[in-house]
Design a protein around this motif. Structure first.
Motif, PDB file in Angstrom:
ATOM      1  N   GLY A  82       0.790  -1.226   0.000  1.00  0.00           N
ATOM      2  CA  GLY A  82       0.000   0.000   0.000  1.00  0.00           C
ATOM      3  C   GLY A  82       0.818   1.269   0.000  1.00  0.00           C
ATOM      4  O   GLY A  82       0.288   2.361  -0.219  1.00  0.00           O
ATOM      5  N   GLY A  83       2.099   1.161   0.290  1.00  0.00           N
ATOM      6  CA  GLY A  83       2.956   2.335   0.262  1.00  0.00           C
ATOM      7  C   GLY A  83       3.115   3.013   1.602  1.00  0.00           C
ATOM      8  O   GLY A  83       2.432   2.678   2.579  1.00  0.00           O
ATOM      9  N   GLN A  84       4.008   3.965   1.621  1.00  0.00           N
ATOM     10  CA  GLN A  84       4.415   4.619   2.864  1.00  0.00           C
ATOM     11  C   GLN A  84       4.153   6.121   2.798  1.00  0.00           C
ATOM     12  O   GLN A  84       4.275   6.752   1.747  1.00  0.00           O
ATOM     13  CB  GLN A  84       5.895   4.346   3.114  1.00  0.00           C
ATOM     14  CG  GLN A  84       6.395   4.807   4.471  1.00  0.00           C
ATOM     15  CD  GLN A  84       7.738   4.164   4.802  1.00  0.00           C
ATOM     16  OE1 GLN A  84       8.008   3.045   4.397  1.00  0.00           O
ATOM     17  NE2 GLN A  84       8.573   4.890   5.529  1.00  0.00           N
ATOM     18  N   ILE A  85       3.798   6.684   3.936  1.00  0.00           N
ATOM     19  CA  ILE A  85       3.566   8.124   4.050  1.00  0.00           C
ATOM     20  C   ILE A  85       4.898   8.863   3.860  1.00  0.00           C
ATOM     21  O   ILE A  85       5.930   8.459   4.410  1.00  0.00           O
ATOM     22  CB  ILE A  85       2.978   8.472   5.428  1.00  0.00           C
ATOM     23  CG1 ILE A  85       1.598   7.834   5.598  1.00  0.00           C
ATOM     24  CG2 ILE A  85       2.896   9.985   5.645  1.00  0.00           C
ATOM     25  CD1 ILE A  85       1.064   7.930   7.018  1.00  0.00           C
ATOM     26  N   GLU A  86       4.861   9.922   3.097  1.00  0.00           N
ATOM     27  CA  GLU A  86       6.041  10.776   2.989  1.00  0.00           C
ATOM     28  C   GLU A  86       6.125  11.628   4.248  1.00  0.00           C
ATOM     29  O   GLU A  86       5.169  12.298   4.615  1.00  0.00           O
ATOM     30  CB  GLU A  86       5.922  11.688   1.763  1.00  0.00           C
ATOM     31  CG  GLU A  86       5.868  10.952   0.435  1.00  0.00           C
ATOM     32  CD  GLU A  86       5.649  11.903  -0.725  1.00  0.00           C
ATOM     33  OE1 GLU A  86       5.716  13.140  -0.492  1.00  0.00           O
ATOM     34  OE2 GLU A  86       5.397  11.421  -1.842  1.00  0.00           O
ATOM     35  N   GLN A  87       7.272  11.579   4.925  1.00  0.00           N
ATOM     36  CA  GLN A  87       7.408  12.352   6.164  1.00  0.00           C
ATOM     37  C   GLN A  87       8.837  12.831   6.334  1.00  0.00           C
ATOM     38  O   GLN A  87       9.784  12.181   5.895  1.00  0.00           O
ATOM     39  CB  GLN A  87       6.975  11.513   7.376  1.00  0.00           C
ATOM     40  CG  GLN A  87       7.784  10.248   7.635  1.00  0.00           C
ATOM     41  CD  GLN A  87       8.964  10.458   8.583  1.00  0.00           C
ATOM     42  OE1 GLN A  87       9.140  11.542   9.150  1.00  0.00           O
ATOM     43  NE2 GLN A  87       9.764   9.427   8.768  1.00  0.00           N
ATOM     44  N   GLN A  88       8.981  13.984   6.956  1.00  0.00           N
ATOM     45  CA  GLN A  88      10.299  14.495   7.309  1.00  0.00           C
ATOM     46  C   GLN A  88      10.179  15.388   8.532  1.00  0.00           C
ATOM     47  O   GLN A  88       9.123  15.961   8.799  1.00  0.00           O
ATOM     48  CB  GLN A  88      10.924  15.275   6.153  1.00  0.00           C
ATOM     49  CG  GLN A  88      10.185  16.546   5.774  1.00  0.00           C
ATOM     50  CD  GLN A  88      10.914  17.320   4.691  1.00  0.00           C
ATOM     51  OE1 GLN A  88      11.974  16.909   4.223  1.00  0.00           O
ATOM     52  NE2 GLN A  88      10.358  18.456   4.313  1.00  0.00           N
ATOM     53  N   SER A  89      11.237  15.467   9.288  1.00  0.00           N
ATOM     54  CA  SER A  89      11.269  16.323  10.473  1.00  0.00           C
ATOM     55  C   SER A  89      12.414  17.313  10.326  1.00  0.00           C
ATOM     56  O   SER A  89      13.496  16.968   9.848  1.00  0.00           O
ATOM     57  CB  SER A  89      11.452  15.478  11.739  1.00  0.00           C
ATOM     58  OG  SER A  89      12.588  14.653  11.631  1.00  0.00           O
TER      59      SER A  89
END
Length: 456
Positions: free
Chosen positions: A26-33
């Protein structure tokens, strides 16, 4: 960020769990901090192409740290909990909350599903192990007494809250009552026992004193088996309750002193009831109804004030015994020269709430379908969590009035916030990187950012 001169601060951390096998496709959420400006706090941005507009959401600077999926429980413990151990050994207290949606890893983080492997042990057991190691080291170095009654151990209590009711997991999951006493404190009271001589013993929430880590681990494993879980639409072992686990540095003198308070209270009950009954009886005999139906003094009976005074005097004696027993508890706590006795760590595994998808979501998999019972539970859980946020906000702002009465959860946590010296608290927001969980993850991050903003 507010400019405050006090020390009440709750640090908020984010922990991303790994994708499980069923989520990979299903794929992965794009995230960055990122660190924003000169703030020491991090901002998080998330984006999911499964939403129609695909626009990212970015939090304000609110998070102390972001733990990536490869970080195991041992790393989380060393990063967040371990620094508090020296404070506990100085008699202070600290709180740790795990917040997140169902299936995001809260229980894995706080409790753990493996009680042996160091990298998988939950934070509460890792903290217990470190406490025992520290106490054993102090004793080996001659900094603690070998007197059996003064030897330090770790006591723990464990209860859960579900639908405004507390259940004592160390006492067969028996239902407990949450009450605010005349002292302004919240009391969790268990079963009422009728004893000889008209005595009534109201059992407090059970605390199990352990003198070795192995015994505590076994006791904890047994009691955790009493915890209620339910199969939700999100997670087949969803925690439908808030679990509160308290670790406290104790010794046998303290355990015995607290037991004596319960006994003195049980002795007071029949004496206090007798004094009340005598006063009512005498006052009732001293009045009568007139022909007009009004209550007037009874000319044929004189109230025996001496009898009332004698009953009240006896009651005062027993009240003084209760007060003396309570004072003895305080004396035991303060007599520990190193100040270690009474130090507490509180771990709260907050119930997981499921959220509806953001408006405009096109993917039907985003929409969480809930049964009527789940919706009712979710409403109560969300009420509790909103109340917790308000308490944290008021506590962090050092306000004179903190709204602990907003929910049973905040009522039972009152003493742990009030008792925190220097404001040592942390919240771990556990989130899923799966695109199918984007709506719930986004809501968790929004809650965490609100808490992090008001408490920093």
């Amino acid at each position: 960020m507010s400019n405050k001169n006090h020390q009440n601060t709750l640090h908020v951390h984010v922990r991303w769990r790994p994708l499980n096998e069923s989520e990979v496709a299903g794929g992965q959420i794009e995230q960055q901090s990122t660190a924003v400006n000169t703030s020491s706090l991090l901002s998080i941005s998330v984006n999911s192409q499964s939403l129609g507009n695909g626009r990212p959401w970015t939090s304000p600077p609110a998070f102390q740290a972001v733990l990536e999926p490869q970080a195991d429980n041992a790393y989380v413990y060393e990063s967040i909990v371990a620094p508090a151990i020296p404070k506990i050994l100085e008699g202070e207290s600290c709180n740790f909350f795990a917040y997140g949606h169902s299936g995001s890893g809260k229980t894995h983080t706080v409790i753990g599903y493996d009680y042996e492997e160091d990298s998988k042990v939950g934070l509460c057991l890792a903290a217990s192990q470190r406490l025992f190691d520290s106490l054993n080291s102090l004793r080996a170095n001659g900094r603690e007494t070998d007197d059996d009654k003064c030897r330090l151990g770790v006591g723990f209590s464990l209860f859960e809250l579900r639908k405004n009711t507390a259940f004592d997991l160390l006492n067969g999951r028996k239902q407990c009552h949450i009450r605010e006493g005349a002292d302004g404190k919240t009391h969790i009271r268990g079963q009422t026992e009728l004893l000889d001589g008209g005595r009534v013993r109201v059992q407090p929430l059970a605390q199990r004193a352990c003198w070795t880590f192995d015994s505590l681990r076994e006791e904890l494993k047994q009691s955790l088996g009493q915890r209620a879980v339910g199969s939700s639409t999100v997670h087949n072992q969803s925690s439908r309750t808030h679990a509160v686990l308290k670790l406290e540095v104790v010794n046998r003198r303290l355990v015995e002193a607290r037991r004596a308070v319960v006994e003195r209270e049980s002795e007071l009950v029949p004496v206090g009831k007798r004094a009340t009954d005598i006063a009512i009886e005498e006052q009732t005999r001293g009045v009568m109804k007139s022909a007009e139906g009004a209550w007037v003094a009874n000319p044929d009976y004189r109230v025996n004030q001496q009898r009332i005074d004698e009953a009240l005097a006896e009651k005062a004696i027993y009240e003084a015994r209760v007060e003396a027993a309570e004072q003895h508890v305080s004396t035991v706590l303060s007599s520990n020269e190193a100040g270690r006795l009474g130090g507490k760590m509180v771990f709260v595994d907050l119930a997981g709430a499921e959220y509806q998808a953001e408006k405009g979501a096109q993917n039907v998999k985003q929409r969480v379908k809930q049964t009527p019972q789940e919706r009712q539970e979710a409403r109560q859980i969300n009420t509790d969590l909103l109340a917790l946020k308000e308490v944290i906000r008021a506590w962090s702002a050092d306000e004179a009035r903190i709204p602990f009465r907003l929910s049973p959860l905040t009522m039972v946590l009152r003493e742990h916030f009030v008792g925190v010296a220097g404001g040592t608290s942390a919240m771990i927001v556990t989130v899923s990187p799966a695109k199918s969980q984007y709506a719930a993850t986004l809501n968790s991050l929004k809650y965490g950012s609100l808490v992090g903003t008001v408490s920093s």
